[in-house]
Write a protein that holds these residues in place. Structure first.
Motif, mmCIF file in Angstrom:
data_model
loop_
_atom_site.group_PDB
_atom_site.id
_atom_site.type_symbol
_atom_site.label_atom_id
_atom_site.label_comp_id
_atom_site.label_asym_id
_atom_site.label_seq_id
_atom_site.Cartn_x
_atom_site.Cartn_y
_atom_site.Cartn_z
ATOM 1 N N ARG A 12 0.881 4.122 -2.872
ATOM 2 C CA ARG A 12 0.667 5.541 -2.541
ATOM 3 C C ARG A 12 1.790 6.400 -3.111
ATOM 4 O O ARG A 12 1.559 7.499 -3.612
ATOM 5 C CB ARG A 12 0.560 5.721 -1.027
ATOM 6 N N ARG A 51 0.836 -1.208 0.000
ATOM 7 C CA ARG A 51 0.000 0.000 0.000
ATOM 8 C C ARG A 51 0.871 1.258 0.000
ATOM 9 O O ARG A 51 0.563 2.230 -0.697
ATOM 10 C CB ARG A 51 -0.929 0.000 1.207
ATOM 11 N N ASP A 87 -5.003 -8.209 -6.832
ATOM 12 C CA ASP A 87 -6.401 -7.831 -7.054
ATOM 13 C C ASP A 87 -6.925 -6.942 -5.926
ATOM 14 O O ASP A 87 -7.665 -5.978 -6.166
ATOM 15 C CB ASP A 87 -7.278 -9.077 -7.185
ATOM 16 N N GLU A 88 -6.560 -7.265 -4.693
ATOM 17 C CA GLU A 88 -7.053 -6.485 -3.556
ATOM 18 C C GLU A 88 -6.511 -5.053 -3.591
ATOM 19 O O GLU A 88 -7.260 -4.088 -3.370
ATOM 20 C CB GLU A 88 -6.657 -7.178 -2.256
ATOM 21 N N ILE A 89 -5.228 -4.909 -3.874
ATOM 22 C CA ILE A 89 -4.636 -3.569 -3.938
ATOM 23 C C ILE A 89 -5.221 -2.795 -5.115
ATOM 24 O O ILE A 89 -5.516 -1.590 -4.997
ATOM 25 C CB ILE A 89 -3.097 -3.660 -4.049
ATOM 26 N N HIS A 90 -5.404 -3.461 -6.222
ATOM 27 C CA HIS A 90 -5.998 -2.809 -7.401
ATOM 28 C C HIS A 90 -7.392 -2.291 -7.073
ATOM 29 O O HIS A 90 -7.730 -1.133 -7.369
ATOM 30 C CB HIS A 90 -6.053 -3.785 -8.567
ATOM 31 N N ALA A 91 -8.213 -3.121 -6.457
ATOM 32 C CA ALA A 91 -9.581 -2.707 -6.116
ATOM 33 C C ALA A 91 -9.582 -1.561 -5.105
ATOM 34 O O ALA A 91 -10.417 -0.656 -5.176
ATOM 35 C CB ALA A 91 -10.363 -3.903 -5.571
ATOM 36 N N GLU A 92 -8.646 -1.581 -4.186
ATOM 37 C CA GLU A 92 -8.586 -0.557 -3.140
ATOM 38 C C GLU A 92 -8.162 0.806 -3.691
ATOM 39 O O GLU A 92 -8.654 1.844 -3.234
ATOM 40 C CB GLU A 92 -7.614 -1.006 -2.050
ATOM 41 N N PHE A 93 -7.270 0.804 -4.667
ATOM 42 C CA PHE A 93 -6.657 2.062 -5.105
ATOM 43 C C PHE A 93 -7.130 2.566 -6.462
ATOM 44 O O PHE A 93 -6.789 3.700 -6.833
ATOM 45 C CB PHE A 93 -5.136 1.917 -5.132
ATOM 46 N N LYS A 94 -7.888 1.788 -7.202
ATOM 47 C CA LYS A 94 -8.236 2.223 -8.560
ATOM 48 C C LYS A 94 -8.917 3.585 -8.567
ATOM 49 O O LYS A 94 -8.584 4.455 -9.378
ATOM 50 C CB LYS A 94 -9.136 1.188 -9.251
ATOM 51 N N THR A 95 -9.877 3.788 -7.683
ATOM 52 C CA THR A 95 -10.608 5.055 -7.676
ATOM 53 C C THR A 95 -9.666 6.239 -7.438
ATOM 54 O O THR A 95 -9.816 7.288 -8.077
ATOM 55 C CB THR A 95 -11.705 5.038 -6.605
ATOM 56 N N LYS A 96 -8.699 6.075 -6.557
ATOM 57 C CA LYS A 96 -7.756 7.161 -6.270
ATOM 58 C C LYS A 96 -6.981 7.559 -7.526
ATOM 59 O O LYS A 96 -6.742 8.749 -7.780
ATOM 60 C CB LYS A 96 -6.799 6.753 -5.152
#
Length: 224
Positions: A77, A73, A114-123
């Motif tokens: 960032r 993460r 996949d989890e990191i992608h889903a968490e950060f895509k919107t940002k």
């Protein structure tokens, strides 16, 4: 950890050179080549070759086989902040050819990608860029052929690149994604893209109330 220009192999630490070589081999043998399964003419990714030629790809590796999610993460960032500041080599403030590639060569559990992608895509989307997930067996379908798997790659990766007008099919699932897309490209959107977007948005009024189709008796007329 730092991202190093793919064209500057002398700056890579010795441990990362095999990862750079593996990526270059995949790019040369697959990404820059046509594929019968792609569903259109041209190479799998038409931007990779000019990106490499202009030294606009930056790569870093995370060698751990089981990296701690908090570390990943933090890396993502950093990528979010660094990507807009990357040089463009052409004097413009932006370039669709720039990409920031983080490789996880020893990662076996790809659910983390996949989890990191889903968490950060919107940002990333909100800032006018895209975050892509690649790994062996990634089953995300292609744009031109739904049976094609363009993100199925030999190396697990998270890739940051600029948002393009052709990304609109990938950004209609959430109102905030579609809004970011329109803010970035309107009014330069091609007519066919505007038509498809209007059709998609008006067919899902619950998601995007501002685009709701109103009955005739709810027109904007000021007469009573």
């Amino acid at each position: 950890m730092q991202w190093v220009s793919l064209g500057d192999t002398g700056s890579s630490c010795p441990a990362a050179r095999s990862t750079v070589a593996a990526f270059r081999s995949w790019a040369d043998s697959y990404l820059t080549q046509p594929s019968d399964e792609l569903g259109r003419d041209g190479p799998v990714c038409p931007y990779v070759q000019p990106s490499i030629r202009r030294s606009l790809l930056w790569l870093a590796q995370v060698p751990a086989a089981d990296p701690r999610p908090m570390w990943v993460r933090a890396i993502v960032r950093d990528a979010l902040e660094i990507y807009p500041e990357l040089p463009t080599r052409n004097g413009s403030s932006t370039s669709v050819l720039r990409a920031l590639i983080t490789v996880f060569p020893n990662l076996k559990d790809h659910t983390l990608i996949d989890e990191i992608h889903a968490e950060f895509k919107t940002k990333f989307v909100e800032r006018g860029s895209m975050l892509g997930q690649f790994y062996p067996g990634c089953d995300q379908p292609g744009l031109w052929n739904k049976d094609f798997r363009p993100l199925d790659a030999p190396l697990p990766m998270l890739v940051v690149r600029g948002m393009m007008t052709t990304d609109f099919p990938f950004l209609l699932d959430k109102p905030e994604w579609a809004d970011a897309y329109v803010r970035k490209f309107a009014p330069t959107l091609p007519a066919h893209v505007r038509s498809v977007m209007v059709g998609r948005l008006t067919s899902r009024p619950a998601l995007v109330p501002a685009y709701e189709v109103r009955p005739d008796d709810e027109s904007c007329s000021t007469s009573s």
